[in-house]
Design a protein around this motif. Sequence first.
Motif, PDB file in Angstrom:
ATOM      1  N   LYS A 230       0.852  -1.187   0.000  1.00  0.00           N
ATOM      2  CA  LYS A 230       0.000   0.000   0.000  1.00  0.00           C
ATOM      3  C   LYS A 230       0.890   1.241   0.000  1.00  0.00           C
ATOM      4  N   LYS A 231       0.615   2.126  -0.901  1.00  0.00           N
ATOM      5  CA  LYS A 231       1.342   3.382  -0.941  1.00  0.00           C
ATOM      6  C   LYS A 231       0.355   4.508  -0.703  1.00  0.00           C
ATOM      7  N   GLU A 232       0.613   5.284   0.334  1.00  0.00           N
ATOM      8  CA  GLU A 232      -0.308   6.357   0.687  1.00  0.00           C
ATOM      9  C   GLU A 232      -0.215   7.503  -0.320  1.00  0.00           C
TER      10      GLU A 232
ATOM     11  N   ALA B  67      -3.328   7.469  -3.473  1.00  0.00           N
ATOM     12  CA  ALA B  67      -2.985   6.224  -2.768  1.00  0.00           C
ATOM     13  C   ALA B  67      -3.342   5.045  -3.665  1.00  0.00           C
TER      14      ALA B  67
END
Length: 222
Positions: free
Chosen positions: A145-147, A160
């Motif tokens: 997960k990349k914000e 995101a």
Amino acid sequence: MKIPGVLLLAFIGSISYSQNGDQTTINFLNEIYKMEVKSKMSPDSYGGSPYLPKDFEEGKLISNGREAPGFIRYNVLANQIELKVNQEDSTIITLPSNQFNSFVIDDVEYSWKNLKTEDGWKNGFFIKYYEGDDLKFYGYPELFKKEAVKSLGFVEGKPAHYRVDIKYYLSRNKSEFNSIKIKNKDFKKSLNLDGNAKVYLDDHKLKKVSDVIKFLEWYEAN
């Protein structure tokens, strides 16, 4: 290809009944129809996809020696199988992982396992790429997960998003599963190769899973 929904759900119900003697088949079927097995859905604000594959693909569920066809995808975030009776169906059935020990998509089996790896114990659906007499080569889907990144001055913001990657593991002689990359030098080192095996890898570059499978088949046969 359309699959009779009643037959598929009857299959699911028969498994539930065999595993839970106090729960009748009809009650379980009612739960499926009402979709009471809730999906742990990903936040709508995330882009990308937590699914493997991204779209439903034709496959089959396997449990206790029984098989049933359907269109399947794996929610890596929630560790859940999602199922459609046919590709055009808008109804998505979410299945509890402990009811099904494996499923197959594109002739590749995903099997629920709890394995000791060099990264610690991992449980979930491992992809069984190769299983020989001494060697096992598995893939483990991992979700990243990349914000979101806010726009700052001349730096453009980014939403995101999710990304599913496959981490590869190799086991020899029933040993612990060690992380490995699809690179010739990694397999040479992990298997301590010399002689003909080393020559083989000098002549064949490993670029993808199918290359590794061919090499492992050759290695165990020679």
